[in-house]
Design a protein around this motif. Structure first.
Motif, mmCIF file in Angstrom:
data_model
loop_
_atom_site.group_PDB
_atom_site.id
_atom_site.type_symbol
_atom_site.label_atom_id
_atom_site.label_comp_id
_atom_site.label_asym_id
_atom_site.label_seq_id
_atom_site.Cartn_x
_atom_site.Cartn_y
_atom_site.Cartn_z
ATOM 1 N N LYS A 15 59.241 33.087 24.926
ATOM 2 C CA LYS A 15 59.520 32.929 23.511
ATOM 3 C C LYS A 15 59.625 31.447 23.101
ATOM 4 N N VAL A 16 60.280 30.644 23.910
ATOM 5 C CA VAL A 16 60.585 29.264 23.531
ATOM 6 C C VAL A 16 59.550 28.261 24.031
ATOM 7 N N GLN A 17 58.988 28.476 25.204
ATOM 8 C CA GLN A 17 58.068 27.491 25.770
ATOM 9 C C GLN A 17 56.874 27.169 24.863
ATOM 10 N N PRO A 18 56.270 28.158 24.166
ATOM 11 C CA PRO A 18 55.175 27.800 23.250
ATOM 12 C C PRO A 18 55.605 26.806 22.166
ATOM 13 N N SER A 62 66.031 29.000 28.108
ATOM 14 C CA SER A 62 64.966 28.742 27.135
ATOM 15 C C SER A 62 63.789 28.004 27.753
ATOM 16 N N PHE A 63 64.033 27.174 28.723
ATOM 17 C CA PHE A 63 62.990 26.351 29.333
ATOM 18 C C PHE A 63 62.070 27.234 30.166
#
Length: 124
Positions: free
Chosen positions: A20-23, A15-16
């Protein structure tokens, strides 16, 4: 004897940094200043030993050393003064409101940036 921890420097989080997740991490103030590390604990952790494990984790020389390498601005000068408080949250939680405690005590600004050392703000 206490809990013993081992840093696993080669562990990676999908995720890091992901598109998809960083924003979302950036939106919540967990951008470039954030580090994610993985540690292995030698002893079994149960609900009854969770508080002791957390206390030992943040006082552990190996943990403090690894955190210092990953986050050059983070230093723990007096591990014996570290106090850990935790609460169980649902994995279905989508609100970051539990982080409001840091803003309320003045440790972070509205943008999510850390204003100073948290222990200075909490201890006075």
């Amino acid at each position: 004897e206490g809990f013993k921890f081992h840093w696993l420097p080669d562990a990676r989080f999908g995720s890091f940094g992901s598109e998809k997740v960083q924003p979302l991490l950036d939106k919540w103030g967990f951008g470039r200043d954030m580090a994610m590390l993985t540690f292995r604990v030698e002893q079994p952790v149960t609900p009854d030993t969770l508080q002791a494990m957390l206390d030992d984790f943040f006082k552990s020389r190996s943990v403090i050393g690894a955190l210092g390498q990953a986050t050059p601005g983070l230093r723990v000068f007096s591990p014996d003064k570290v106090r850990v408080q935790w609460e169980r949250i649902s994995t279905k939680t989508v609100s970051m409101s539990f982080l409001n405690k840091f803003e309320e005590c003045g440790a972070i600004g509205k943008s999510g940036h850390i204003r100073g050392r948290i222990e200075e703000d909490l201890e006075g």
